[in-house]
Design an enzyme around this catalytic site. Structure first.
Site, PDB file in Angstrom:
ATOM      1  N   LYS A 181      36.517  40.652  51.555  1.00 36.78           N
ATOM      2  CA  LYS A 181      36.735  39.273  52.003  1.00 36.78           C
ATOM      3  C   LYS A 181      37.936  38.672  51.280  1.00 36.78           C
ATOM      4  CE  LYS A 181      35.672  35.237  50.914  1.00 36.78           C
ATOM      5  NZ  LYS A 181      36.911  34.483  51.236  1.00 36.78           N
ATOM      6  N   SER A 234      37.516  32.662  40.142  1.00 37.48           N
ATOM      7  CA  SER A 234      37.223  31.716  39.063  1.00 37.48           C
ATOM      8  C   SER A 234      35.977  32.131  38.275  1.00 37.48           C
ATOM      9  CB  SER A 234      36.992  30.327  39.661  1.00 37.48           C
ATOM     10  OG  SER A 234      35.883  30.347  40.524  1.00 37.48           O
ATOM     11  N   THR A 235      35.926  31.693  37.034  1.00 36.37           N
ATOM     12  CA  THR A 235      34.763  31.970  36.188  1.00 36.37           C
ATOM     13  C   THR A 235      33.517  31.329  36.785  1.00 36.37           C
ATOM     14  OG1 THR A 235      36.105  32.241  34.219  1.00 36.37           O
ATOM     15  CG2 THR A 235      33.823  31.601  33.856  1.00 36.37           C
ATOM     16  N   GLY A 238      32.334  33.542  39.463  1.00 40.59           N
ATOM     17  CA  GLY A 238      31.872  34.765  38.805  1.00 40.59           C
ATOM     18  C   GLY A 238      30.470  34.596  38.246  1.00 40.59           C
ATOM     19  N   GLU A 255      36.461  39.987  37.517  1.00 40.01           N
ATOM     20  CA  GLU A 255      37.722  39.649  36.835  1.00 40.01           C
ATOM     21  C   GLU A 255      37.902  38.151  36.978  1.00 40.01           C
ATOM     22  OE1 GLU A 255      39.539  41.751  35.215  1.00 40.01           O
ATOM     23  OE2 GLU A 255      38.779  43.652  35.967  1.00 40.01           O
ATOM     24  N   CYS A 289      45.833  35.008  36.284  1.00 31.23           N
ATOM     25  CA  CYS A 289      44.680  34.917  35.391  1.00 31.23           C
ATOM     26  C   CYS A 289      45.071  35.307  33.961  1.00 31.23           C
ATOM     27  CB  CYS A 289      43.541  35.774  35.891  1.00 31.23           C
ATOM     28  SG  CYS A 289      44.050  37.424  36.344  1.00 31.23           S
ATOM     29  N   GLU A 386      41.705  26.607  32.025  1.00 31.84           N
ATOM     30  CA  GLU A 386      42.717  27.300  32.820  1.00 31.84           C
ATOM     31  C   GLU A 386      43.334  26.297  33.796  1.00 31.84           C
ATOM     32  OE1 GLU A 386      41.271  30.371  35.612  1.00 31.84           O
ATOM     33  OE2 GLU A 386      42.822  31.654  34.765  1.00 31.84           O
TER      34      GLU A 386
HETATM   35  P1  NAI Z   1      37.349  30.857  43.787  1.00 32.13           P
HETATM   36  O1  NAI Z   1      36.762  31.630  42.678  1.00 32.13           O
HETATM   37  O2  NAI Z   1      36.541  29.824  44.469  1.00 32.13           O
HETATM   38  O3  NAI Z   1      37.849  31.864  44.930  1.00 32.13           O
HETATM   39  C1  NAI Z   1      38.037  33.245  44.786  1.00 32.13           C
HETATM   40  C2  NAI Z   1      37.374  33.985  45.951  1.00 32.13           C
HETATM   41  O4  NAI Z   1      35.956  33.829  45.883  1.00 32.13           O
HETATM   42  C3  NAI Z   1      37.776  33.492  47.330  1.00 32.13           C
HETATM   43  O5  NAI Z   1      37.859  34.584  48.212  1.00 32.13           O
HETATM   44  C4  NAI Z   1      36.600  32.600  47.708  1.00 32.13           C
HETATM   45  O6  NAI Z   1      36.433  32.446  49.111  1.00 32.13           O
HETATM   46  C5  NAI Z   1      35.435  33.348  47.114  1.00 32.13           C
HETATM   47  N1  NAI Z   1      34.235  32.549  46.831  1.00 32.13           N
HETATM   48  C6  NAI Z   1      34.132  31.219  46.595  1.00 32.13           C
HETATM   49  N2  NAI Z   1      32.862  30.877  46.349  1.00 32.13           N
HETATM   50  C7  NAI Z   1      32.120  32.014  46.426  1.00 32.13           C
HETATM   51  C8  NAI Z   1      30.738  32.315  46.255  1.00 32.13           C
HETATM   52  N3  NAI Z   1      29.852  31.376  45.941  1.00 32.13           N
HETATM   53  N4  NAI Z   1      30.337  33.597  46.386  1.00 32.13           N
HETATM   54  C9  NAI Z   1      31.217  34.563  46.674  1.00 32.13           C
HETATM   55  N5  NAI Z   1      32.530  34.344  46.856  1.00 32.13           N
HETATM   56  C10 NAI Z   1      32.997  33.087  46.733  1.00 32.13           C
HETATM   57  O7  NAI Z   1      38.693  30.219  43.259  1.00 32.13           O
HETATM   58  P2  NAI Z   1      39.468  28.918  43.822  1.00 32.13           P
HETATM   59  O8  NAI Z   1      38.510  27.835  44.160  1.00 32.13           O
HETATM   60  O9  NAI Z   1      40.387  29.367  44.870  1.00 32.13           O
HETATM   61  O10 NAI Z   1      40.307  28.487  42.542  1.00 32.13           O
HETATM   62  C11 NAI Z   1      39.731  27.659  41.550  1.00 32.13           C
HETATM   63  C12 NAI Z   1      40.203  28.044  40.181  1.00 32.13           C
HETATM   64  O11 NAI Z   1      39.780  29.352  39.875  1.00 32.13           O
HETATM   65  C13 NAI Z   1      41.699  28.096  40.007  1.00 32.13           C
HETATM   66  O12 NAI Z   1      42.216  26.834  39.740  1.00 32.13           O
HETATM   67  C14 NAI Z   1      41.835  29.048  38.855  1.00 32.13           C
HETATM   68  O13 NAI Z   1      41.675  28.368  37.646  1.00 32.13           O
HETATM   69  C15 NAI Z   1      40.699  30.010  39.059  1.00 32.13           C
HETATM   70  N6  NAI Z   1      41.120  31.251  39.732  1.00 32.13           N
HETATM   71  C16 NAI Z   1      41.268  32.373  38.977  1.00 32.13           C
HETATM   72  C17 NAI Z   1      41.718  33.532  39.560  1.00 32.13           C
HETATM   73  C18 NAI Z   1      41.912  34.751  38.757  1.00 32.13           C
HETATM   74  O14 NAI Z   1      42.687  35.605  39.156  1.00 32.13           O
HETATM   75  N7  NAI Z   1      41.215  34.915  37.661  1.00 32.13           N
HETATM   76  C19 NAI Z   1      42.045  33.612  40.978  1.00 32.13           C
HETATM   77  C20 NAI Z   1      41.775  32.406  41.712  1.00 32.13           C
HETATM   78  C21 NAI Z   1      41.354  31.271  41.071  1.00 32.13           C
END
Ligand code: NAI
Ligand code: MG
Length: 482
Positions: A181, A234-235, A238, A255, A289, A386
């Site tokens: 996804k 995001s954490t 996660g 991650e 990240c 972050e």
């Molecule tokens: P997010 O963690 O919500 O999104 C990442 C992925 O997870 C997307 O594909 C999203 O659709 C999916 N997702 C969202 N909620 C989920 C759930 N309950 N169960 C399973 N999958 C789910 O990150 P978002 O909202 O785009 O960004 C928020 C913050 O997260 C950013 O400001 C940043 O600080 C951090 N982030 C960190 C990343 C990294 O590489 N460590 C990457 C993206 C965001």
């Protein structure tokens, strides 16, 4: 006399974007029911509409992946699986420019980065894992290690194709099939990858792609037919995933976020260090990240480094991501821009001092000038949270021990950097730092052979290298994770 760069726009003629996309299930594109727009964050232009995956789509995709696993993929030899991976890698190289342009359009990152970093690394991941497919018995992961079955993979928007490669390549090399996804703002290159799977004649159902939002991701995580989960994001999410799979057989690698410390000692080579600081935080708009988002400077050289850093930042070209001279592109989404703006305001109100070079930011699209905060203390939120944008928090130290204490004082433990000309000092510091990836006299360098992952709230397990293979194999438990 000053020289100005003339515009050098990459043509977008190489990509053809359909007005609407469905999901990729069982080797075919199938229509979705509901759709949502995906935009170019540099212009706010709607590029296309992608499908919002529902429970029924996830069901079909998991079924297709399971069928492909039991009937085809698990029966192929490693050598045969490797051939498909090599084929995919070569097609990705052949179509590299198409992927680079599409990634830049949908994500907002500069073409210089998609062309020179993201897409070459994507191909490298497939080549690297193609090489492992028939050698798993010799990887030191136990005798004849076995795949888990169907992997559910959820990726973020900051490196859409690269994160796809990090997930899909090791899964297929080790004999798993996948349901992936992509992130809601950046699905288009994953859908183009689906075409590559068809072109490579990958058996149907080995790779399935269901687009959608967090609810689609959560449905995938909770599906009983999933054996292993790989997540980058995001954490906060996660932690939700960890809770969702707590009492199940499902394995997971996570991650998550980071707040990487970039430590500069007084004997560091100044100009190289300034370049490393810039690539540490301004690469990919700081949507990284493992970004070096906390600069920890030895007090005696702090003024000199900050002065040179400001001079260097004044030369960062912010603008059209399709321009080959652009260094810093658009912020990926309105939501992310608001988050960056909000945390920067918190920095102001906590008493840190903000500085940015003069930038002409476009009215349309989402932009944030490269920014530093000086006078940051450990207690400031901008030293702990972050920001995930082009914003650097600068702290100082007097003794090496103090530098290490400051660096380790976060809930995260993903990356760090050490700058010093003295090898013994670098080795000493790297041994004290609680971070999964540590660079010395460089920053943000990636290679498929090198395991990547974090401590503490930065996640579980490792991706890449031999450790990354282990996370997809039943006997291969040397990676941590669940
Ligand atoms: P997010 O963690 O919500 O999104 C990442 C992925 O997870 C997307 O594909 C999203 O659709 C999916 N997702 C969202 N909620 C989920 C759930 N309950 N169960 C399973 N999958 C789910 O990150 P978002 O909202 O785009 O960004 C928020 C913050 O997260 C950013 O400001 C940043 O600080 C951090 N982030 C960190 C990343 C990294 O590489 N460590 C990457 C993206 C965001
Ligand atoms: Mg987009």
């Amino acid at each position: 006399m000053t020289f100005e760069y003339a515009p050098a726009l990459e043509s977008r003629a190489i990509v053809s974007i359909q007005p609407k996309y469905g999901h990729f299930i069982g080797g075919k594109f199938v229509p979705g029911k509901k759709h949502f727009p995906t935009i170019n964050p540099a212009t706010e232009e709607i590029l296309s509409h992608v499908a919002l995956g529902a429970a029924v789509d996830i069901d079909k995709a998991v079924l297709a992946a399971n069928k492909a696993y039991t009937k085809v993929w698990s029966k192929l030899s490693g050598k045969e699986r490797g051939k498909y991976l090599y084929r995919i890698a070569r097609i990705l190289q052949e179509r590299a420019r198409e992927f680079a342009v599409l990634e830049t359009l949908d994500n907002g990152k500069p073409i210089r980065e998609t062309r020179d970093i993201d897409i070459p690394l994507v191909a490298a991941h497939f080549f690297y894992h193609a090489g492992w497919a028939d050698k798993l018995d010799y990887a030191g992961l136990g005798h004849s290690p076995k795949p888990y079955g169907v992997a559910g993979q959820i990726i973020p928007w900051n490196f859409p194709m690269l994160m796809l490669a990090w997930k899909v390549a090791p899964a297929l090399a080790t004999g798993n099939t996948v349901v992936l996804k992509p992130a809601e703002t950046t699905s288009l290159t994953a859908l183009l990858f689906a075409e590559v799977c068809q072109q490579a004649e990958l058996p149907e159902g080995v790779v399935n792609i269901v687009t959608g939002d967090g609810s689609t991701g959560a449905t995938l995580v909770n599906h009983p037919g999933i054996n292993k989960i790989a997540f980058t994001g995001s954490t906060e999410v996660g932690k939700k995933i960890a809770r969702a799979i707590a009492a199940t057989e499902k394995k997971a690698t996570l991650e998550l976020g980071g707040k990487g410390a970039n430590i500069v000692f007084d004997d560091a080579p100044v100009d190289e260090t300034v370049e490393g600081i810039v690539s540490g935080i301004f690469f990919n708009q700081g949507h990284v990240c493992c970004a070096g988002s906390r600069l920890i400077l030895q007090e005696s050289i702090a003024d000199e480094i900050i002065e040179k850093l400001k001079a260097r930042m004044a030369k960062i070209r912010v603008g059209d991501p399709l321009d080959k001279n652009t260094d810093l592109g658009a912020i990926n989404s309105r939501e992310q821009l608001s988050k960056i703006q909000e945390l920067a305001k918190v920095g102001d109100s906590e008493g840190a001092e903000r500085w940015s070079p003069q930038c002409n930011l476009s009215e349309k699209g989402y932009w944030f000038a490269p920014t530093i905060f000086t006078g940051v203390t450990q207690a400031h939120r901008i030293a702990q949270e972050e920001i995930f944008g082009p914003v650097l928090s600068i702290l100082t130290f007097r003794t090496p021990q103090e530098a290490i204490e400051k660096a380790n004082n976060t809930p995260f433990g993903l990356s760090a950097g050490v700058w010093s000309e003295k090898g013994s000092r670098v080795l000493w510091a790297t041994q004290q730092l609680r971070a999964g990836v540590i660079w010395a006299n460089t920053f943000n360098k990636f290679d498929p052979t090198s395991p990547f992952g974090g401590y503490k709230e930065s996640g579980w397990g490792r991706e890449g290298g031999k450790h990354g293979l282990a996370a997809y194999l039943k006997n291969g438990k040397e990676t941590g994770g669940k």
